[in-house]
Design a protein around this motif. Structure first.
Motif, mmCIF file in Angstrom:
data_model
loop_
_atom_site.group_PDB
_atom_site.id
_atom_site.type_symbol
_atom_site.label_atom_id
_atom_site.label_comp_id
_atom_site.label_asym_id
_atom_site.label_seq_id
_atom_site.Cartn_x
_atom_site.Cartn_y
_atom_site.Cartn_z
ATOM 1 N N TRP A 305 4.011 2.819 -8.054
ATOM 2 C CA TRP A 305 5.330 3.304 -7.641
ATOM 3 C C TRP A 305 5.408 4.826 -7.677
ATOM 4 O O TRP A 305 6.015 5.443 -6.797
ATOM 5 C CB TRP A 305 6.422 2.693 -8.521
ATOM 6 N N ILE A 308 3.557 6.459 -4.777
ATOM 7 C CA ILE A 308 4.388 6.322 -3.573
ATOM 8 C C ILE A 308 5.501 7.368 -3.594
ATOM 9 O O ILE A 308 5.753 8.053 -2.589
ATOM 10 C CB ILE A 308 4.983 4.908 -3.489
ATOM 11 N N HIS A 309 6.175 7.485 -4.718
ATOM 12 C CA HIS A 309 7.295 8.422 -4.862
ATOM 13 C C HIS A 309 6.879 9.845 -4.506
ATOM 14 O O HIS A 309 7.554 10.542 -3.735
ATOM 15 C CB HIS A 309 7.806 8.359 -6.301
ATOM 16 N N GLY A 313 7.467 9.350 -0.660
ATOM 17 C CA GLY A 313 8.916 9.485 -0.773
ATOM 18 C C GLY A 313 9.391 10.903 -0.540
ATOM 19 O O GLY A 313 10.228 11.158 0.342
ATOM 20 N N SER A 362 17.199 -3.050 -6.820
ATOM 21 C CA SER A 362 16.695 -1.673 -6.779
ATOM 22 C C SER A 362 17.757 -0.700 -7.272
ATOM 23 O O SER A 362 18.959 -0.974 -7.242
ATOM 24 C CB SER A 362 16.269 -1.300 -5.359
ATOM 25 N N ASN A 423 15.169 3.968 -1.513
ATOM 26 C CA ASN A 423 14.074 3.192 -2.096
ATOM 27 C C ASN A 423 12.942 3.160 -1.077
ATOM 28 O O ASN A 423 13.112 2.639 0.029
ATOM 29 C CB ASN A 423 14.522 1.757 -2.391
ATOM 30 N N VAL A 424 11.805 3.738 -1.415
ATOM 31 C CA VAL A 424 10.661 3.813 -0.506
ATOM 32 C C VAL A 424 9.540 2.941 -1.073
ATOM 33 O O VAL A 424 9.108 3.149 -2.210
ATOM 34 C CB VAL A 424 10.181 5.262 -0.347
ATOM 35 N N SER A 425 9.091 1.963 -0.297
ATOM 36 C CA SER A 425 8.183 0.947 -0.836
ATOM 37 C C SER A 425 7.053 0.610 0.122
ATOM 38 O O SER A 425 7.172 0.771 1.341
ATOM 39 C CB SER A 425 8.966 -0.333 -1.153
ATOM 40 N N GLY A 511 10.318 2.671 -10.722
ATOM 41 C CA GLY A 511 11.273 3.703 -10.342
ATOM 42 C C GLY A 511 11.658 4.608 -11.479
ATOM 43 O O GLY A 511 11.071 4.575 -12.565
ATOM 44 N N HIS A 528 10.832 2.074 -6.198
ATOM 45 C CA HIS A 528 9.706 1.982 -5.259
ATOM 46 C C HIS A 528 8.960 0.687 -5.550
ATOM 47 O O HIS A 528 8.523 0.456 -6.682
ATOM 48 C CB HIS A 528 8.769 3.168 -5.407
#
Length: 547
Positions: A305, A308-309, A313, A362, A423-425, A511, A528
């Motif tokens: 996560w 990704i962030h 993100g 989320s 929220n980016v996943s 997250g 995420h």
């Protein structure tokens, strides 16, 4: 070695503590009993909002919105058998934003008990907008937005954690600490962070949205000391901050989690996690120090996560892409020319990353964002290609698009709303693939669980990430625990090395409560999600300090 032996609870959500304090902007300490005060009735908030909106129109505003907010926070901190702090904060007021002569103006007021104060704030915002218009070179272009009328939204299925007696929550944390110490930890800190945002939004578009947002984050850190060497090792919780209520927590060490569960409604077993953490922190002392080199990495959602962030993100926030924003996380390498080409290779074809403000459980889930846009979901990277960004109503036209996404947020009524990360996943794999099957094909690899220290440059490109737990994989089998592990890559190189993602059964959210941005700084909560994923041929370094 079975995966359950070291991760303990295969369905644990992700997350880790990204800040050592919880600051509520504009908030004041309050007595816990005041949390039972329901605040203003919705009909009163509508009357106050209409007074401001009508004033804005009379001042020549082509658009105006008003946010009346009540923000309640509670954070409880314990260490071993002691309570270190119980902090309750409450913040209540209204922020008014107006668009006059093509420029924004904003003003906020703490006293919202009568229409006079709202009118006064609206006049101040209009005067600021008129002054800004005199020096503005380009007028604001605001995407059209329909009005939704009087609507409401609440975090689904919430047992309001703020209504649980503080004594009960303290007892829970002290019981968690006791479990850690009884299982060999020398020290333990535990925390419970709670948020309730009661937000009322009204705009000249005709939307009156009343929302009740709840978030919770239980977490801990255990420390074990090797008395023969004096070296200490830690392991933090694998919990995730979530958009849920007190039902997220398993609150008794002898209870079993029962009922039909999904990845969104399952309870977090903090006792199982802390017991495993105590054992694993001790095992770290005798763990093998990693040998630097190229490895295939199997990354658990509780770790992935954060990658990704930081690498996707922040990199796809349009204001950073345009250079309008650089505070705390820099700008972005993912510039407009790369998006316009329609073929910029952000990652392999396995990389499908989306933004989603509707995802149940989320942190970023809402009904409407802070400029009245209904929450939605959209693609950022499709089959490895950069296809979109995150934008607000006054940015979206830059992408030749008039469809707002819902990317606006302010952390307080006293803060002006601006573009914040959704929220980016990473989308889970569509072909059935368990984590054990994912590992089975790895000849030389490392399985990483939990997030740790990290570093990334101001273009969101070159980075280094650590973790909580590291396990050596050899010929498809997990062999033993490792330590001193971090991996280095650049964003494109890393995401192009993605070769496989487990399916929906393993999808989990991670997250943070503390995503900072802006000047003056604001903090937002964001999740995420991903399933466990495999990245081939990633450079791993040894982080041990040799004296």
């Amino acid at each position: 070695m079975n995966r359950r032996d070291f991760i303990q609870l295969g369905s644990l959500s992700a997350g880790a503590l990204l800040a050592t304090s919880f600051a509520a902007r504009g908030a004041n300490p309050v007595h816990p009993q005041s949390f039972s005060d329901p605040g203003l009735d919705v009909s009163i908030k509508k009357r106050l909002a209409d007074a401001g909106l009508n004033t804005a129109r009379k001042q020549g505003a082509t658009y105006a919105d008003i946010r009346i907010g009540r923000y309640l926070n509670q954070f409880i901190t314990t260490r071993e058998d002691r309570v270190q702090s119980i902090v309750n904060t409450e913040s209540f007021g209204a922020g008014v934003r107006v668009l006059v002569n093509g420029s924004w103006g904003f003003a906020a007021v703490e006293n919202v008990k009568n229409e006079e104060q709202i009118v006064k704030a609206t006049l101040a915002a209009a005067n600021i907008a008129k002054a800004n218009a005199k020096i503005a070179s380009v007028p604001i272009e605001l995407a059209p937005q329909i009005g939704y009328g009087e609507v409401s939204w609440q975090t689904p299925g919430v047992q309001n954690a703020l209504q649980i007696p503080a004594r009960e929550k303290v007892d829970l944390l002290l019981e968690v600490n006791r479990a850690a110490l009884e299982n060999g930890a020398n020290f333990v800190n535990s925390n419970l962070f709670l948020i309730n945002e009661q937000k009322y939004f009204a705009s000249t578009d005709g939307t009156y949205a009343d929302q009740d947002v709840h978030r919770i984050w239980p977490n801990f850190t255990v420390t074990s000391i090797d008395k023969s060497t004096g070296i200490f090792q830690t392991r933090s919780s694998l919990s995730s901050p979530v958009g849920r209520g007190y039902e997220y927590l398993k609150t008794n060490p002898t209870d079993k989690v029962t009922g039909v569960t999904t990845r969104y409604n399952r309870a977090y077993d903090i006792f199982e996690d802390v017991t495993a953490a105590a054992r694993q922190s001790r095992e770290k002392s005798s763990a093998k120090s990693v040998e630097a080199g190229k490895y295939d990495l199997v990354l658990d959602p509780s770790h992935l996560w954060l990658t990704i962030h930081e690498s996707v993100g922040h990199a796809t926030e349009l204001d950073r892409v345009l250079g309008f924003e650089a505070n705390l996380a820099g700008t972005s390498f993912a510039t407009l020319d790369k998006w316009k080409s329609g073929k910029f290779n952000y990652g392999s074809q396995k990389v499908n990353i989306f933004a989603d403000k509707t995802q149940e459980g989320s942190l970023g889930a809402v009904g409407w964002d802070d400029e009245g846009v209904k929450a939605t979901k959209w693609d950022l990277i499709k089959n490895g290609i950069l296809v979109n960004y995150q934008a607000t109503r006054d940015q979206i036209h830059i992408l030749n698009n008039n469809q707002p996404q819902g990317s606006s947020y302010a952390d307080s009524w006293s803060s002006v709303q601006f573009q914040r990360m959704a929220n980016v996943s990473l989308q889970a794999g569509k072909t059935p693939l368990s984590v054990d099957e994912l590992i089975r094909d790895v000849k030389k690899g490392i399985y990483i669980i939990g997030d740790g220290s990290y570093s990334i440059d101001q273009q969101r490109y070159n980075f280094q990430f650590g973790g909580q737990l590291f396990y050596e994989i050899r010929d498809g089998k997990i062999i033993n625990q490792l330590k001193d592990v971090a991996y280095q890559a650049n964003t494109q190189e890393f995401w192009n090395s993605l070769v496989a993602v487990s399916d929906e059964r393993d999808y989990r959210l991670g997250g943070t409560f503390f995503d900072g941005k802006g000047q003056p700084g604001q903090s937002s909560s964001v999740s995420h999600g991903s399933a466990t994923a495999r990245f081939n041929g990633v450079n791993v370094i040894n982080t041990a300090r040799k004296i």
